[in-house]
Design an enzyme around this catalytic site. Structure first.
Site, PDB file in Angstrom:
ATOM      1  N   ASP A  25     -20.112 -33.038  42.466  1.00 26.40           N
ATOM      2  CA  ASP A  25     -19.792 -34.416  42.853  1.00 26.40           C
ATOM      3  C   ASP A  25     -18.460 -34.487  43.597  1.00 26.40           C
ATOM      4  OD1 ASP A  25     -18.841 -37.203  42.712  1.00 26.40           O
ATOM      5  OD2 ASP A  25     -20.600 -37.510  41.451  1.00 26.40           O
TER       6      ASP A  25
ATOM      7  N   CYS B 117     -22.405 -39.116  35.958  1.00 27.86           N
ATOM      8  CA  CYS B 117     -22.965 -37.948  36.658  1.00 27.86           C
ATOM      9  C   CYS B 117     -24.398 -38.241  37.120  1.00 27.86           C
ATOM     10  CB  CYS B 117     -22.955 -36.735  35.731  1.00 27.86           C
ATOM     11  SG  CYS B 117     -23.635 -35.239  36.485  1.00 27.86           S
TER      12      CYS B 117
END
Lengths: 280, 220
Positions: free
Chosen positions: A111, A168
């Site tokens: 990410d 997430c």
């Protein structure tokens, strides 16, 4: 991969633009003070860089210009960063090139919002880094296993950090009933974590809380997977390091939370079945 | 910047920038009298490529192995779901993986298996690599060849192929020179006219070097 050059640091930029490329030449005029280049580097120098590129409504030549600019930007910032490092220490890159002995192995999520070095303040050379979708450590994945083996046996890192993060996308995807093609086999590992902790997770009525808890449990299980490796067990037996930590990063406050997984207890527990040290 | 009004469609953008900057500087100076003295003292924090800008996968020797599910999942997520605009494969000089692949001894464990693609590159480019007498330069060259090979694998990936066709995704290969801190564009990928610094086009046994208006073929 190498600890010596965190991607985010390479691409850092200073307030002043010293050598604009031709495409950015217009910036020379407004870079009369440090502040002006800071203020207008995004709005004037690169006018075609909206925060979200709406490529569906752009014509082909605008897209092409945009891509060229967003590409060149990286080299521009890298040149500035390299010049700055050299200005601070003329021997900086000679030292950097001479080798690495990082203290930490960081296993984090791909990410873009969790740049490992930036959130920890670690400098080039201090952390060996692996990043993948949802910070997974799967025993059949030679990619992550090679990283762990190299970090423990060759670099002799002292700490291994598995760092997940709330929000997430990988964990979220694993909580939904969608067929994501090639991502299925990867995300399956997170569904397995859910199954292992089904009783606890099902006690949460609130989906957001269940999601946050799955993020934490996923980190905990990946720590366990690191501890299951021969490299970790043998190194700890012989040298007393590395030790494994499970952390979660909060996008809402920027704070790292230590899950305090209890490394030695987990190691003892894991070794009942997964002992690879050659000793009972 | 989101809170800046866009430059006017007509008129001089520099004039606009300078006048806006004056206003901004006046505002900042009024809001915090120490703001500019602090900047001038060299204590100003760097502005980095911001969190949220780059989706990152890092592995040993930046190897792109077509059947590696870890890398494949990252590519799939970044290209098909996040719709990134650029895929950059970055190798670097003084790479331990490159050095290991150039050597003849086993590294041990799973690493030898992971480094097999580099071993294959070494075999395919044996003549060129063995002609380089300096070990560091040889490691740099195999790192370049590794990026080139990885970019080819990226370009053969169907998710990437679709994104190139649908929305002009750019794939590119670069080398980070640890000795200078600079990124070097290898001119590989589908970025068309990007070209390498100094216009160097590398072939298997020859380099075509463009400098100024002259071109020279250097056979190595």
């Amino acid at each position: 991969m190498r600890a010596a050059h965190p991607a985010s640091a390479l691409l850092s930029r200073s307030f002043s633009i010293s050598k604009p490329r031709p495409i950015l030449a217009s910036n020379l005029n407004c870079a009369a003070t440090k502040s002006s280049s800071l203020t207008f580097s995004r709005s004037i120098q690169l006018p075609a860089l909206p925060s979200v590129l709406n490529w569906r409504t752009m014509d082909k030549s605008s897209i092409s210009t945009y891509l060229r600019q967003s590409h060149d930007r990286v080299f521009e910032r890298n040149a500035e960063w390299a010049a700055q490092q050299r200005a601070k220490d003329p021997d900086y890159f000679t030292k950097l090139a001479s080798g690495q002995s990082p203290e930490y192995l960081w296993i984090g999520c791909s990410d873009s919002r969790i740049p490992a070095e930036a959130i920890t303040g670690l400098e080039p050379g201090e952390a060996f880094i692996h990043r993948n979708i949802a910070n997974l450590v799967c025993n059949v994945d030679l990619n992550a296993m090679s990283v762990i083996e190299y970090a423990i046996r060759h670099l002799q890192v002292k700490h291994i950090v598995v760092c997940g993060h709330y929000g997430c996308g990988g964990v979220k995807a694993a909580m939904h009933p969608d067929d994501l093609g090639l991502l299925n086999p990867w995300l399956r590992n997170i569904r397995d974590v859910y199954r292992q902790h089904e009783a606890e997770l099902d006690t949460f009525d609130d989906e957001a809380r269940r999601y946050n808890r799955l993020v934490e449990l996923n980190v905990q299980e990946q720590c366990r997977n690191v501890i299951k490796t021969a490299a970790l067990q043998q190194s700890f037996e012989e040298k007393g390091f590395p030790i494994v930590h499970g952390w979660v990063f909060g996008l809402h406050d920027g704070i790292l939370k230590d899950l305090e997984i209890g490394f030695e207890d987990t190691l003892a527990d894991v070794k009942k079945i997964y002992n690879l040290t050659g000793k009972n | 910047m989101a809170d800046q009004p866009p430059p006017p469609d007509t008129g001089d953008a520099f004039e606009y920038a300078l006048s806006s900057n004056n206003a901004w500087a006046g505002y900042k100076g009024h809001q915090n009298p120490d703001f500019f003295p602090k900047l001038a003292s060299g204590q100003a924090p760097q502005i980095r490529l911001q969190p949220g800008d780059v989706f990152v996968h890092r592995n040993i020797a930046n190897i792109v192995s077509p059947t590696d599910i870890n890398t494949s999942a990252v590519i799939e997520y970044a290209v098909a779901h996040l719709k990134v605009k650029h895929v950059v494969l970055a190798g670097h000089t003084s790479c331990g993986g490159a050095a290991a692949a150039l050597g003849d001894s086993r590294v041990g464990g799973v690493l030898d298996t992971w480094l097999t693609p580099l071993k294959a590159i070494k075999a395919a480019h044996g003549e060129e690599l063995s002609s380089i007498s300096d070990a560091k330069e040889r490691a740099t060259r195999i790192a370049e060849l590794n990026v080139d090979a990885g970019v080819k694998i990226l370009l053969a990936n169907h998710v990437i192929q679709e994104a190139i066709q649908d929305r002009g995704l750019k794939v590119k290969g670069v080398i980070f020179d640890i000795g200078s801190g600079r990124l070097r564009d290898l001119g590989v990928g589908n970025t068309g006219d990007a070209g390498a610094p100094e216009g160097t086009v590398r072939g298997k046994h020859a380099m075509l070097v463009f400098r100024g208006t002259n071109a020279a073929m250097k056979v190595t």
